[in-house]
Design a protein around this motif. Structure first.
Motif, PDB file in Angstrom:
ATOM      1  N   GLY A  94       0.820  -1.208   0.000  1.00 26.56           N
ATOM      2  CA  GLY A  94       0.000   0.000   0.000  1.00 26.56           C
ATOM      3  C   GLY A  94       0.849   1.252   0.000  1.00 26.56           C
ATOM      4  N   TRP A  95       0.227   2.336  -0.407  1.00 30.64           N
ATOM      5  CA  TRP A  95       0.825   3.670  -0.343  1.00 30.64           C
ATOM      6  C   TRP A  95      -0.090   4.560   0.495  1.00 30.64           C
ATOM      7  CZ3 TRP A  95       5.577   5.019  -2.101  1.00 30.64           C
ATOM      8  CH2 TRP A  95       6.189   4.212  -3.056  1.00 30.64           C
ATOM      9  N   PHE A  96       0.523   5.290   1.393  1.00 29.89           N
ATOM     10  CA  PHE A  96      -0.175   6.283   2.194  1.00 29.89           C
ATOM     11  C   PHE A  96       0.594   7.594   2.060  1.00 29.89           C
ATOM     12  CE2 PHE A  96      -3.135   3.652   4.699  1.00 29.89           C
ATOM     13  CZ  PHE A  96      -2.660   2.397   4.375  1.00 29.89           C
TER      14      PHE A  96
ATOM     15  N   GLU B 299      -3.618  14.324   8.911  1.00 32.61           N
ATOM     16  CA  GLU B 299      -3.437  12.922   9.259  1.00 32.61           C
ATOM     17  C   GLU B 299      -2.978  12.135   8.038  1.00 32.61           C
ATOM     18  OE1 GLU B 299      -6.840  12.613  12.781  1.00 32.61           O
ATOM     19  OE2 GLU B 299      -7.028  11.422  10.957  1.00 32.61           O
ATOM     20  N   GLN B 300      -2.414  10.984   8.308  1.00 32.24           N
ATOM     21  CA  GLN B 300      -1.979  10.134   7.212  1.00 32.24           C
ATOM     22  C   GLN B 300      -3.205   9.647   6.441  1.00 32.24           C
ATOM     23  OE1 GLN B 300       0.130   6.247   7.832  1.00 32.24           O
ATOM     24  NE2 GLN B 300       1.888   7.455   7.135  1.00 32.24           N
ATOM     25  N   GLU B 301      -3.081   9.640   5.117  1.00 30.83           N
ATOM     26  CA  GLU B 301      -4.209   9.350   4.233  1.00 30.83           C
ATOM     27  C   GLU B 301      -3.897   8.143   3.353  1.00 30.83           C
ATOM     28  OE1 GLU B 301      -6.573  11.703   0.575  1.00 30.83           O
ATOM     29  OE2 GLU B 301      -4.621  12.383   1.298  1.00 30.83           O
ATOM     30  N   PHE B 302      -4.865   7.269   3.180  1.00 27.93           N
ATOM     31  CA  PHE B 302      -4.714   6.145   2.263  1.00 27.93           C
ATOM     32  C   PHE B 302      -4.700   6.643   0.825  1.00 27.93           C
ATOM     33  CE2 PHE B 302      -5.085   2.166   0.277  1.00 27.93           C
ATOM     34  CZ  PHE B 302      -6.114   2.216  -0.660  1.00 27.93           C
TER      35      PHE B 302
ATOM     36  N   VAL C 281      -7.555  10.333  -5.477  1.00 34.17           N
ATOM     37  CA  VAL C 281      -6.558   9.990  -6.504  1.00 34.17           C
ATOM     38  C   VAL C 281      -7.113   9.074  -7.587  1.00 34.17           C
ATOM     39  CG1 VAL C 281      -4.739  10.224  -4.788  1.00 34.17           C
ATOM     40  CG2 VAL C 281      -5.581   7.940  -5.380  1.00 34.17           C
ATOM     41  N   LYS C 282      -8.352   8.638  -7.433  1.00 34.64           N
ATOM     42  CA  LYS C 282      -8.946   7.733  -8.418  1.00 34.64           C
ATOM     43  C   LYS C 282      -8.921   8.353  -9.806  1.00 34.64           C
ATOM     44  CE  LYS C 282     -12.063   5.068  -5.475  1.00 34.64           C
ATOM     45  NZ  LYS C 282     -13.461   4.835  -5.056  1.00 34.64           N
ATOM     46  N   GLY C 283      -8.496   7.554 -10.777  1.00 35.71           N
ATOM     47  CA  GLY C 283      -8.435   8.010 -12.158  1.00 35.71           C
ATOM     48  C   GLY C 283      -7.147   8.726 -12.508  1.00 35.71           C
TER      49      GLY C 283
ATOM     50  N   THR D 134       9.200  -5.087  -6.271  1.00 37.64           N
ATOM     51  CA  THR D 134       8.964  -3.647  -6.230  1.00 37.64           C
ATOM     52  C   THR D 134       7.495  -3.347  -6.504  1.00 37.64           C
ATOM     53  OG1 THR D 134      11.218  -3.206  -6.995  1.00 37.64           O
ATOM     54  CG2 THR D 134       9.621  -1.424  -7.230  1.00 37.64           C
ATOM     55  N   VAL D 135       6.988  -2.353  -5.791  1.00 38.40           N
ATOM     56  CA  VAL D 135       5.656  -1.822  -6.069  1.00 38.40           C
ATOM     57  C   VAL D 135       5.817  -0.391  -6.554  1.00 38.40           C
ATOM     58  CG1 VAL D 135       5.274  -1.034  -3.693  1.00 38.40           C
ATOM     59  CG2 VAL D 135       3.320  -1.518  -5.177  1.00 38.40           C
ATOM     60  N   TYR D 136       4.987  -0.018  -7.514  1.00 38.88           N
ATOM     61  CA  TYR D 136       5.076   1.307  -8.130  1.00 38.88           C
ATOM     62  C   TYR D 136       3.785   2.082  -7.893  1.00 38.88           C
ATOM     63  CZ  TYR D 136       8.807  -1.075 -10.668  1.00 38.88           C
ATOM     64  OH  TYR D 136       9.929  -1.799 -10.993  1.00 38.88           O
ATOM     65  N   LEU D 137       3.927   3.386  -7.884  1.00 37.88           N
ATOM     66  CA  LEU D 137       2.766   4.264  -7.869  1.00 37.88           C
ATOM     67  C   LEU D 137       2.973   5.291  -8.970  1.00 37.88           C
ATOM     68  CD1 LEU D 137       0.085   4.944  -6.401  1.00 37.88           C
ATOM     69  CD2 LEU D 137       1.384   6.663  -5.114  1.00 37.88           C
ATOM     70  N   GLN D 138       2.255   5.117 -10.058  1.00 41.79           N
ATOM     71  CA  GLN D 138       2.303   6.075 -11.154  1.00 41.79           C
ATOM     72  C   GLN D 138       1.304   7.182 -10.867  1.00 41.79           C
ATOM     73  OE1 GLN D 138       4.284   6.176 -13.986  1.00 41.79           O
ATOM     74  NE2 GLN D 138       3.348   8.191 -14.279  1.00 41.79           N
ATOM     75  N   MET D 139       1.792   8.407 -10.800  1.00 45.30           N
ATOM     76  CA  MET D 139       0.952   9.547 -10.439  1.00 45.30           C
ATOM     77  C   MET D 139       0.896  10.509 -11.616  1.00 45.30           C
ATOM     78  SD  MET D 139       2.215  10.157  -6.509  1.00 45.30           S
ATOM     79  CE  MET D 139       3.815  10.796  -7.005  1.00 45.30           C
ATOM     80  N   ASN D 140      -0.280  10.683 -12.161  1.00 50.49           N
ATOM     81  CA  ASN D 140      -0.495  11.591 -13.292  1.00 50.49           C
ATOM     82  C   ASN D 140      -1.417  12.735 -12.889  1.00 50.49           C
ATOM     83  OD1 ASN D 140       1.022   9.809 -14.922  1.00 50.49           O
ATOM     84  ND2 ASN D 140      -0.815   8.652 -15.472  1.00 50.49           N
ATOM     85  N   SER D 141      -1.415  13.767 -13.695  1.00 47.09           N
ATOM     86  CA  SER D 141      -2.293  14.927 -13.460  1.00 47.09           C
ATOM     87  C   SER D 141      -2.168  15.419 -12.020  1.00 47.09           C
ATOM     88  CB  SER D 141      -3.746  14.563 -13.773  1.00 47.09           C
ATOM     89  OG  SER D 141      -3.882  14.117 -15.098  1.00 47.09           O
ATOM     90  N   LEU D 142      -0.950  15.588 -11.586  1.00 40.23           N
ATOM     91  CA  LEU D 142      -0.705  15.950 -10.200  1.00 40.23           C
ATOM     92  C   LEU D 142      -1.231  17.340  -9.878  1.00 40.23           C
ATOM     93  CD1 LEU D 142       2.789  14.333  -9.836  1.00 40.23           C
ATOM     94  CD2 LEU D 142       0.840  13.893  -8.328  1.00 40.23           C
ATOM     95  N   LYS D 143      -1.706  17.479  -8.643  1.00 36.44           N
ATOM     96  CA  LYS D 143      -2.258  18.733  -8.156  1.00 36.44           C
ATOM     97  C   LYS D 143      -1.473  19.178  -6.933  1.00 36.44           C
ATOM     98  CE  LYS D 143      -6.884  17.001  -9.364  1.00 36.44           C
ATOM     99  NZ  LYS D 143      -8.242  16.704  -8.832  1.00 36.44           N
TER     100      LYS D 143
END
Length: 126
Positions: free
Chosen positions: A34-36, A43-46, A63-65, A77-86
């Motif tokens: 998981g990523w938090f 507070e820490q967020e899922f 972060v959905k979508g 390894t686990v990855y988190l691809q983050m697009n359209s960052l705000k």
């Protein structure tokens, strides 16, 4: 198991980043991941999680979508691809691992995870 997160940095709004979390040991396929994240004063967020099998995923509503989590059992390894960052994605991102959930169950709560990485800073700013 030890977790090492990397890939954070400074990015403009609308940009992309890919976080990685490498794990030690030879039993990565038995861990749900998981990523938090935690922003200052919050507070820490899922954020996202993937099941032990790698076939099931879940995402936080914010972060959905835009974010995608994936698990590479060959590379441990686990990855988190983050697009359209705000700007509101700015936070320290932590990866976590659990071996206590069934293969197709995705953990979305902190209490699901026993092992935690050190965090990597993501800053979204113009």
């Amino acid at each position: 198991v030890q977790l090492q997160a990397s890939g954070g940095g400074l990015v403009h709004p609308g940009g992309s980043l890919r976080l990685s979390c490498a794990t030690s040991g030879r039993t990565f396929s038995t861990y749900g991941m998981g990523w938090f994240r935690q922003a200052p004063g919050n507070e820490q967020e899922f954020v996202a999680a993937v099941s032990r099998s790698g076939s099931m995923t879940n995402y936080g509503d914010s972060v959905k979508g835009r974010f995608t989590i994936s698990k590479n059992n060959t590379k441990n390894t686990v990855y988190l691809q983050m697009n359209s960052l705000k700007s509101e994605d700015t936070a320290v991102y932590y990866c976590a691992a659990t071996s206590s959930l069934p293969p197709l169950v995705v953990g979305t709560a902190r209490r699901n995870y026993r092992y935690w990485g050190q965090g990597t800073q993501v800053t979204v700013s113009s």
